[in-house]
Write an enzyme that holds these catalytic residues in place. Structure first.
Site, PDB file in Angstrom:
ATOM      1  N   ASN A 175       0.878  -1.180   0.000  1.00  0.00           N
ATOM      2  CA  ASN A 175       0.000   0.000   0.000  1.00  0.00           C
ATOM      3  C   ASN A 175       0.910   1.224   0.000  1.00  0.00           C
ATOM      4  OD1 ASN A 175      -1.790   2.044   0.423  1.00  0.00           O
ATOM      5  ND2 ASN A 175      -2.432   1.401   2.480  1.00  0.00           N
ATOM      6  N   TRP A 176       1.000   1.849  -1.142  1.00  0.00           N
ATOM      7  CA  TRP A 176       1.922   2.985  -1.270  1.00  0.00           C
ATOM      8  C   TRP A 176       1.351   4.290  -0.719  1.00  0.00           C
ATOM      9  CZ3 TRP A 176       4.461   2.347  -6.826  1.00  0.00           C
ATOM     10  CH2 TRP A 176       5.335   1.251  -6.771  1.00  0.00           C
ATOM     11  N   LYS A 177       0.080   4.281  -0.372  1.00  0.00           N
ATOM     12  CA  LYS A 177      -0.572   5.496   0.152  1.00  0.00           C
ATOM     13  C   LYS A 177      -0.278   6.665  -0.803  1.00  0.00           C
ATOM     14  CE  LYS A 177      -0.254   3.371   4.673  1.00  0.00           C
ATOM     15  NZ  LYS A 177      -0.132   3.492   6.115  1.00  0.00           N
ATOM     16  N   HIS A 218      -9.649   1.430   4.976  1.00  0.00           N
ATOM     17  CA  HIS A 218      -8.359   1.648   5.654  1.00  0.00           C
ATOM     18  C   HIS A 218      -8.562   2.664   6.782  1.00  0.00           C
ATOM     19  CE1 HIS A 218      -4.220   2.678   6.465  1.00  0.00           C
ATOM     20  NE2 HIS A 218      -3.872   1.586   5.815  1.00  0.00           N
ATOM     21  N   GLU A 220      -6.872   5.063   7.723  1.00  0.00           N
ATOM     22  CA  GLU A 220      -6.617   6.466   7.347  1.00  0.00           C
ATOM     23  C   GLU A 220      -7.826   7.051   6.633  1.00  0.00           C
ATOM     24  OE1 GLU A 220      -2.888   5.678   5.382  1.00  0.00           O
ATOM     25  OE2 GLU A 220      -1.998   5.213   7.322  1.00  0.00           O
ATOM     26  N   GLU A 271      -5.463  -4.581  10.613  1.00  0.00           N
ATOM     27  CA  GLU A 271      -4.432  -3.582  10.865  1.00  0.00           C
ATOM     28  C   GLU A 271      -4.749  -2.832  12.164  1.00  0.00           C
ATOM     29  OE1 GLU A 271      -2.354  -2.315   6.944  1.00  0.00           O
ATOM     30  OE2 GLU A 271      -4.147  -1.111   7.158  1.00  0.00           O
ATOM     31  N   GLY A 298       2.727   2.297  11.077  1.00  0.00           N
ATOM     32  CA  GLY A 298       3.777   3.315  10.984  1.00  0.00           C
ATOM     33  C   GLY A 298       4.469   3.630  12.297  1.00  0.00           C
ATOM     34  N   SER A 331       3.459  -2.037  10.491  1.00  0.00           N
ATOM     35  CA  SER A 331       4.903  -2.113  10.765  1.00  0.00           C
ATOM     36  C   SER A 331       5.533  -3.449  10.382  1.00  0.00           C
ATOM     37  CB  SER A 331       5.190  -1.781  12.242  1.00  0.00           C
ATOM     38  OG  SER A 331       4.808  -0.448  12.524  1.00  0.00           O
ATOM     39  N   GLY A 344       2.916  -1.102   4.345  1.00  0.00           N
ATOM     40  CA  GLY A 344       2.976   0.323   4.014  1.00  0.00           C
ATOM     41  C   GLY A 344       4.401   0.768   3.790  1.00  0.00           C
ATOM     42  N   GLY A 345       4.994   1.394   4.810  1.00  0.00           N
ATOM     43  CA  GLY A 345       6.324   2.002   4.701  1.00  0.00           C
ATOM     44  C   GLY A 345       7.378   1.118   4.048  1.00  0.00           C
TER      45      GLY A 345
END
Ligand code: 13P
Length: 247
Positions: A5-7, A90, A92, A160, A166, A204, A225-226
């Site tokens: 997930n590159w956001k 999600h 966010e 999640e 993150g 994470s 993600g990151g």
């Protein structure tokens, strides 16, 4: 399945570099059940870079309908662009864009009627975790998002915990395994097709902790993600997953 997930990250130049590095690594590893969710803007560009590889390209979100909805991407646009999967719910989107289970259930309903795999994200806040309310929260999210809707054969759940996204903090893999089993049971009894979905863990995940998660029976992959923004780190995670896939 492992999904990146590159956001709201990436640009045309760095995406090109990412794809060539990823292709080089995948030629030795082989990408088993891998998906990438770039921004809508970069979707076609990534799809064309990776067209000769068995990698699914998906959306990070979708609107519930088209027409007079400035700034939105409609369901028919997703179908038209041959999107393979779509994240919905999600945390966010829930927190920053005020999406509630009602809106997410509409998105689920729309995806369930298409060929696009819904990846429903659920998870509890730190306060709910500390109060021992994780299962209650997840059950409510699942019921309000999928119960009474047409079921998708392809539904994937991404668990999640919001407090793990993150932050570098993760729940214990054994606890995640227990929660995933609970999620499978709840989905099975809430869906009309008796589905036991794949459940991915997100929050994470990196190359140092991935194996500890993938060794667990009910952890069917990860939503990353990151660590997915680095082609080598993401490839390392896929390599670790490939080793555990036959568990
Ligand atoms: P991180 O892997 O950066 O914690 O993000 C997880 C996530 O939100 C994936 O959807």
């Amino acid at each position: 399945m492992i999904i990146a997930n590159w956001k709201a990250n990436g640009d045309f130049e760095s995406n090109k570099v990412w794809c060539s590095r990823f292709i080089a690594r995948m030629s030795s590893i082989g990408a088993k059940s891998t998906g990438i969710a770039p921004s809508h803007l970069h979707f076609n560009h990534i799809k064309s870079y990776l067209k000769d590889h068995d990698i699914e390209i998906g959306f990070q979100d979708i609107d519930i309908e088209g027409g007079a909805r400035t700034g939105s991407i409609s369901p028919s646009m997703a179908i038209d662009s041959d999107c393979s999967f779509c994240l919905i719910g999600h945390s966010e989107r829930r927190e920053i864009f005020n999406e509630d289970n009602y809106i997410i259930s509409k998105k689920y309903q729309m995806l369930a009627k298409s060929h696009i795999k819904p990846v429903l994200c659920i998870g509890e806040s730190l306060t709910e975790f500390q109060a021992g309310k994780t299962e209650q929260k997840l059950q409510t999210q699942i019921h309000e998002c999928i119960k009474g809707n047409v079921s998708s054969e392809n539904l994937i759940i991404a668990y999640e915990p919001i407090w793990a996204i993150g932050t570098g903090n993760t729940p214990k893999p054994k606890d995640v395994n227990t929660i995933h089993e609970f999620i499978k049971d709840v989905v099975q009894s809430a869906s009309e097709n008796n589905l036991r979905p794949q459940v991915l863990y997100g929050g994470s995940v990196n190359k140092s902790n991935a194996a500890d998660f993938f060794v667990e029976k009910n952890i069917d992959g990860a939503l990353v993600g990151g660590a997915s923004l680095d082609a080598d780190m993401f490839s390392d995670i896929i390599e670790i997953y490939s080793r555990h896939i036959e568990k």
